[in-house]
Design a protein around this motif. Structure first.
Motif, PDB file in Angstrom:
ATOM      1  N   VAL A  27      15.121 -97.667 -57.093  1.00 24.96           N
ATOM      2  CA  VAL A  27      14.334 -97.763 -58.315  1.00 24.96           C
ATOM      3  C   VAL A  27      14.044 -99.238 -58.605  1.00 24.96           C
ATOM      4  O   VAL A  27      14.908-100.085 -58.416  1.00 24.96           O
ATOM      5  N   ALA A  28      12.820 -99.499 -59.036  1.00 21.79           N
ATOM      6  CA  ALA A  28      12.474-100.858 -59.459  1.00 21.79           C
ATOM      7  C   ALA A  28      12.267-100.858 -60.961  1.00 21.79           C
ATOM      8  O   ALA A  28      11.845 -99.853 -61.546  1.00 21.79           O
ATOM      9  N   ILE A  29      12.581-101.987 -61.565  1.00 21.59           N
ATOM     10  CA  ILE A  29      12.400-102.079 -63.000  1.00 21.59           C
ATOM     11  C   ILE A  29      11.394-103.179 -63.296  1.00 21.59           C
ATOM     12  O   ILE A  29      11.429-104.247 -62.698  1.00 21.59           O
ATOM     13  N   PHE A  30      10.460-102.861 -64.172  1.00 19.18           N
ATOM     14  CA  PHE A  30       9.367-103.791 -64.464  1.00 19.18           C
ATOM     15  C   PHE A  30       9.490-104.321 -65.874  1.00 19.18           C
ATOM     16  O   PHE A  30       9.255-103.597 -66.840  1.00 19.18           O
ATOM     17  N   GLY A  31       9.832-105.591 -65.974  1.00 20.56           N
ATOM     18  CA  GLY A  31      10.060-106.204 -67.277  1.00 20.56           C
ATOM     19  C   GLY A  31      11.539-106.452 -67.466  1.00 20.56           C
ATOM     20  O   GLY A  31      12.301-105.526 -67.689  1.00 20.56           O
ATOM     21  N   MET A  32      11.948-107.721 -67.373  1.00 13.38           N
ATOM     22  CA  MET A  32      13.377-108.029 -67.421  1.00 13.38           C
ATOM     23  C   MET A  32      13.796-108.557 -68.778  1.00 13.38           C
ATOM     24  O   MET A  32      14.610-109.482 -68.886  1.00 13.38           O
ATOM     25  N   GLY A  57      26.456 -98.770 -61.113  1.00 13.44           N
ATOM     26  CA  GLY A  57      27.481 -97.983 -60.434  1.00 13.44           C
ATOM     27  C   GLY A  57      27.635 -96.552 -60.899  1.00 13.44           C
ATOM     28  O   GLY A  57      28.557 -95.859 -60.524  1.00 13.44           O
ATOM     29  N   LYS A  58      26.706 -96.088 -61.729  1.00  8.36           N
ATOM     30  CA  LYS A  58      26.838 -94.723 -62.245  1.00  8.36           C
ATOM     31  C   LYS A  58      26.401 -93.691 -61.222  1.00  8.36           C
ATOM     32  O   LYS A  58      26.913 -92.595 -61.166  1.00  8.36           O
ATOM     33  N   ARG A  59      25.406 -94.026 -60.433  1.00  2.70           N
ATOM     34  CA  ARG A  59      24.836 -93.043 -59.512  1.00  2.70           C
ATOM     35  C   ARG A  59      24.661 -93.635 -58.122  1.00  2.70           C
ATOM     36  O   ARG A  59      23.854 -94.532 -57.910  1.00  2.70           O
ATOM     37  N   GLU A  60      25.390 -93.056 -57.222  1.00  6.38           N
ATOM     38  CA  GLU A  60      25.355 -93.541 -55.851  1.00  6.38           C
ATOM     39  C   GLU A  60      23.981 -93.321 -55.226  1.00  6.38           C
ATOM     40  O   GLU A  60      23.483 -94.142 -54.457  1.00  6.38           O
ATOM     41  N   LYS A  61      23.351 -92.223 -55.581  1.00  6.57           N
ATOM     42  CA  LYS A  61      22.115 -91.824 -54.938  1.00  6.57           C
ATOM     43  C   LYS A  61      20.850 -92.325 -55.632  1.00  6.57           C
ATOM     44  O   LYS A  61      19.744 -91.930 -55.291  1.00  6.57           O
ATOM     45  N   LEU A  62      21.060 -93.134 -56.634  1.00  4.09           N
ATOM     46  CA  LEU A  62      19.912 -93.584 -57.410  1.00  4.09           C
ATOM     47  C   LEU A  62      20.220 -94.991 -57.877  1.00  4.09           C
ATOM     48  O   LEU A  62      21.020 -95.197 -58.778  1.00  4.09           O
ATOM     49  N   GLN A  63      19.617 -95.962 -57.227  1.00  9.58           N
ATOM     50  CA  GLN A  63      20.012 -97.332 -57.531  1.00  9.58           C
ATOM     51  C   GLN A  63      18.834 -98.227 -57.878  1.00  9.58           C
ATOM     52  O   GLN A  63      17.821 -98.245 -57.179  1.00  9.58           O
ATOM     53  N   ILE A  64      19.016 -98.957 -58.942  1.00  5.19           N
ATOM     54  CA  ILE A  64      18.025 -99.950 -59.321  1.00  5.19           C
ATOM     55  C   ILE A  64      18.253-101.153 -58.417  1.00  5.19           C
ATOM     56  O   ILE A  64      19.285-101.808 -58.504  1.00  5.19           O
ATOM     57  N   THR A  65      17.288-101.431 -57.543  1.00  7.29           N
ATOM     58  CA  THR A  65      17.537-102.472 -56.545  1.00  7.29           C
ATOM     59  C   THR A  65      16.736-103.753 -56.764  1.00  7.29           C
ATOM     60  O   THR A  65      17.130-104.785 -56.259  1.00  7.29           O
ATOM     61  N   VAL A  66      15.616-103.664 -57.481  1.00  9.62           N
ATOM     62  CA  VAL A  66      14.887-104.902 -57.772  1.00  9.62           C
ATOM     63  C   VAL A  66      14.272-104.863 -59.154  1.00  9.62           C
ATOM     64  O   VAL A  66      14.048-103.797 -59.729  1.00  9.62           O
ATOM     65  N   GLY A  67      13.999-106.055 -59.650  1.00  7.33           N
ATOM     66  CA  GLY A  67      13.321-106.184 -60.924  1.00  7.33           C
ATOM     67  C   GLY A  67      12.095-107.067 -60.769  1.00  7.33           C
ATOM     68  O   GLY A  67      12.018-107.879 -59.832  1.00  7.33           O
ATOM     69  N   PHE A  68      11.136-106.880 -61.668  1.00  6.25           N
ATOM     70  CA  PHE A  68       9.943-107.724 -61.654  1.00  6.25           C
ATOM     71  C   PHE A  68       9.685-108.271 -63.056  1.00  6.25           C
ATOM     72  O   PHE A  68       9.987-107.610 -64.048  1.00  6.25           O
ATOM     73  N   ASP A  69       9.126-109.456 -63.075  1.00 10.60           N
ATOM     74  CA  ASP A  69       8.741-110.043 -64.355  1.00 10.60           C
ATOM     75  C   ASP A  69       7.621-111.039 -64.071  1.00 10.60           C
ATOM     76  O   ASP A  69       7.311-111.330 -62.912  1.00 10.60           O
ATOM     77  N   ILE A  70       6.990-111.526 -65.130  1.00 10.70           N
ATOM     78  CA  ILE A  70       5.971-112.557 -64.893  1.00 10.70           C
ATOM     79  C   ILE A  70       6.426-113.915 -65.407  1.00 10.70           C
ATOM     80  O   ILE A  70       5.759-114.913 -65.214  1.00 10.70           O
ATOM     81  N   ASN A  71       7.567-113.935 -66.066  1.00 11.56           N
ATOM     82  CA  ASN A  71       8.104-115.195 -66.570  1.00 11.56           C
ATOM     83  C   ASN A  71       8.845-115.937 -65.450  1.00 11.56           C
ATOM     84  O   ASN A  71       9.836-115.444 -64.936  1.00 11.56           O
ATOM     85  N   PRO A  72       8.362-117.153 -65.102  1.00 11.19           N
ATOM     86  CA  PRO A  72       8.957-117.903 -63.984  1.00 11.19           C
ATOM     87  C   PRO A  72      10.459-118.136 -64.163  1.00 11.19           C
ATOM     88  O   PRO A  72      11.190-118.256 -63.187  1.00 11.19           O
ATOM     89  N   GLU A  73      10.908-118.195 -65.402  1.00  8.83           N
ATOM     90  CA  GLU A  73      12.339-118.409 -65.611  1.00  8.83           C
ATOM     91  C   GLU A  73      13.175-117.205 -65.211  1.00  8.83           C
ATOM     92  O   GLU A  73      14.383-117.283 -65.075  1.00  8.83           O
ATOM     93  N   LYS A  74      12.518-116.096 -65.069  1.00  9.29           N
ATOM     94  CA  LYS A  74      13.260-114.879 -64.746  1.00  9.29           C
ATOM     95  C   LYS A  74      13.065-114.437 -63.301  1.00  9.29           C
ATOM     96  O   LYS A  74      13.590-113.408 -62.893  1.00  9.29           O
ATOM     97  N   THR A  75      12.277-115.187 -62.572  1.00  4.30           N
ATOM     98  CA  THR A  75      11.994-114.727 -61.215  1.00  4.30           C
ATOM     99  C   THR A  75      12.707-115.571 -60.163  1.00  4.30           C
ATOM    100  O   THR A  75      13.165-116.677 -60.440  1.00  4.30           O
ATOM    101  N   ASN A  76      12.790-115.026 -58.962  1.00  3.11           N
ATOM    102  CA  ASN A  76      13.460-115.690 -57.842  1.00  3.11           C
ATOM    103  C   ASN A  76      14.926-116.019 -58.133  1.00  3.11           C
ATOM    104  O   ASN A  76      15.436-117.056 -57.736  1.00  3.11           O
ATOM    105  N   ARG A  77      15.546-115.124 -58.806  1.00  4.47           N
ATOM    106  CA  ARG A  77      16.988-115.232 -59.041  1.00  4.47           C
ATOM    107  C   ARG A  77      17.515-113.832 -59.363  1.00  4.47           C
ATOM    108  O   ARG A  77      16.761-112.876 -59.464  1.00  4.47           O
ATOM    109  N   LYS A  78      18.836-113.774 -59.502  1.00  6.52           N
ATOM    110  CA  LYS A  78      19.429-112.487 -59.870  1.00  6.52           C
ATOM    111  C   LYS A  78      19.591-112.389 -61.371  1.00  6.52           C
ATOM    112  O   LYS A  78      19.977-113.355 -62.027  1.00  6.52           O
TER     113      LYS A  78
END
Lengths: 212, 212
Positions: B89-94, B107-128
């Motif tokens: 799952v990807a999440i849009f808007g951090m 860690g709630k669901r083994e079979k369903l994992q949020i693996t990436v996030g997207f944002d347009i704010n440079p302070e929130k991108t290219n990091r965890k």
DNA sequence: GGGTGTGAAGCCGTTCACAGCA
DNA sequence: TGCTGTGAACGGCTTCACACCC
């Protein structure tokens, strides 16, 4: 007590009316003054008949034959849904979710305002967070009754849900919106609405899977 | 494609099954191994018959006569709801809401994992953020297709909802959970679920008002 | 007795189909 | 023609009622 002409409106209609209002406000912001049932329907992904049925239930008729008057309708829905004097809301748990909800709400509803927050973390208490004053949970009784708050949003961690709800009920909260992953128990005279994000996401995942 | 023995299970049952599982997991953590239909029912504020009906639909029978075997049932529900290989799952808007959902899920669901996030704010991108890598929205196509992601959660500000959804669909997302206050439009082959916090809160407020 | 499983009934929300109107 | 308003039909979910079983 019996001035209520709308007593038997189904839950689902209430829910949709709230959504109609939101859609109408968006339309109004775009400069529209009138709207057809099928336009509202398209926005909410339901049918035009459904919309007309709901409006029938609240006794609204499309005034002229260019659809419904947006402002009239927004007002009428407000009269039905909103409390005339307004209602205050408290939020329990000032984590990410709590703050998100506060921001989400900021200035959206005149008649429904989140006025205080509670937390047990000293770093989050006795100051403003996201624009609203935040207190330690131990002040709950005092503040809830002083402010006359009847509605609470629960955004604490799951393992604190039960205990927090107990305190909320004790303090006089009569409606709870539970965003916690933990199902909770309340007395009959408290209205409870539970929403679980995991279930929603699982549902989406299921139907994505089904389509192959 | 037609190995699907559960094809005609109603939407509502799917939703409840997800909730049953959660309740069962809570019960399991407390050390229970068996549970009665009325116990599950009480947790979710529904009736015992309803629970038995749903379990009937998925073909589960209470093994022994001390109720249902919790582990068996958790497994069976998993077999029905989860995708065997798991789904990303990807999440849009951090913002707050995005982070809240990630933490919620951790860690709630083994079979369903949020693996990436997207944002347009440079302070929130290219990091965890909250433990998951976060990229600029312009990388959407590349990352979504590389990772094989089909599910997206929309938590951007309302005024960016339409545009973000357009990009998501273009990138190959097939299921969207929209937490934005803005209703959005998707093609027929994309499953859309919208949830509006304001409507939920208004509903609670309405019933609190009604009770006087 | 207290649970499960289930055909049949009931109910409630949705949709159909169409009259009425500008 | 294209919309609204609505009685009537429909359908799906929930509940009843009861057989069965330990």
């Amino acid at each position: 007590m019996e001035n209520n002409r709308y007593k038997n409106i189904p839950h689902k209609t209430i829910e949709r009316l709230s959504q109609y209002r939101r859609a109408l406000q968006i339309a109004a912001e775009k400069g529209k003054t009138n709207i057809f049932s099928h336009e509202i329907a398209a926005l909410l992904h339901i049918t035009a008949v459904q919309v007309r049925r709901d409006l029938m239930l609240i006794g609204y008729s499309g005034s002229l034959r260019k659809g419904y008057d947006i402002n009239d309708l927004i007002h009428l829905i407000g009269e039905l849904i909103d409390s005339p004097k307004g209602q205050k809301v408290a939020i329990f748990g000032m984590g990410d979710l709590g703050r998100a909800i506060i921001n989400y709400f900021q200035g959206k509803r005149e008649k429904l305002q989140i006025t205080v927050g509670f937390d047990i973390n000293p770093e989050k208490t006795n100051r403003k967070i996201a624009g609203i004053p935040c207190y330690h949970l131990e002040k709950i009784t005092e503040i809830i009754s002083n402010e006359g708050i009847k509605i609470g949003i629960l955004t604490v961690p799951g393992d604190q849900a039960d205990e927090t709800v107990r305190l909320m009920v004790e303090a006089g909260i009569k409606g709870i919106l539970n965003y916690t992953p933990t199902p909770v128990e309340v007395p009959d005279d408290v209205y409870l609405e539970e929403y679980n994000m995991i279930s929603s996401l699982e549902k989406v995942a299921f139907y994505v899977k089904e389509k192959g």
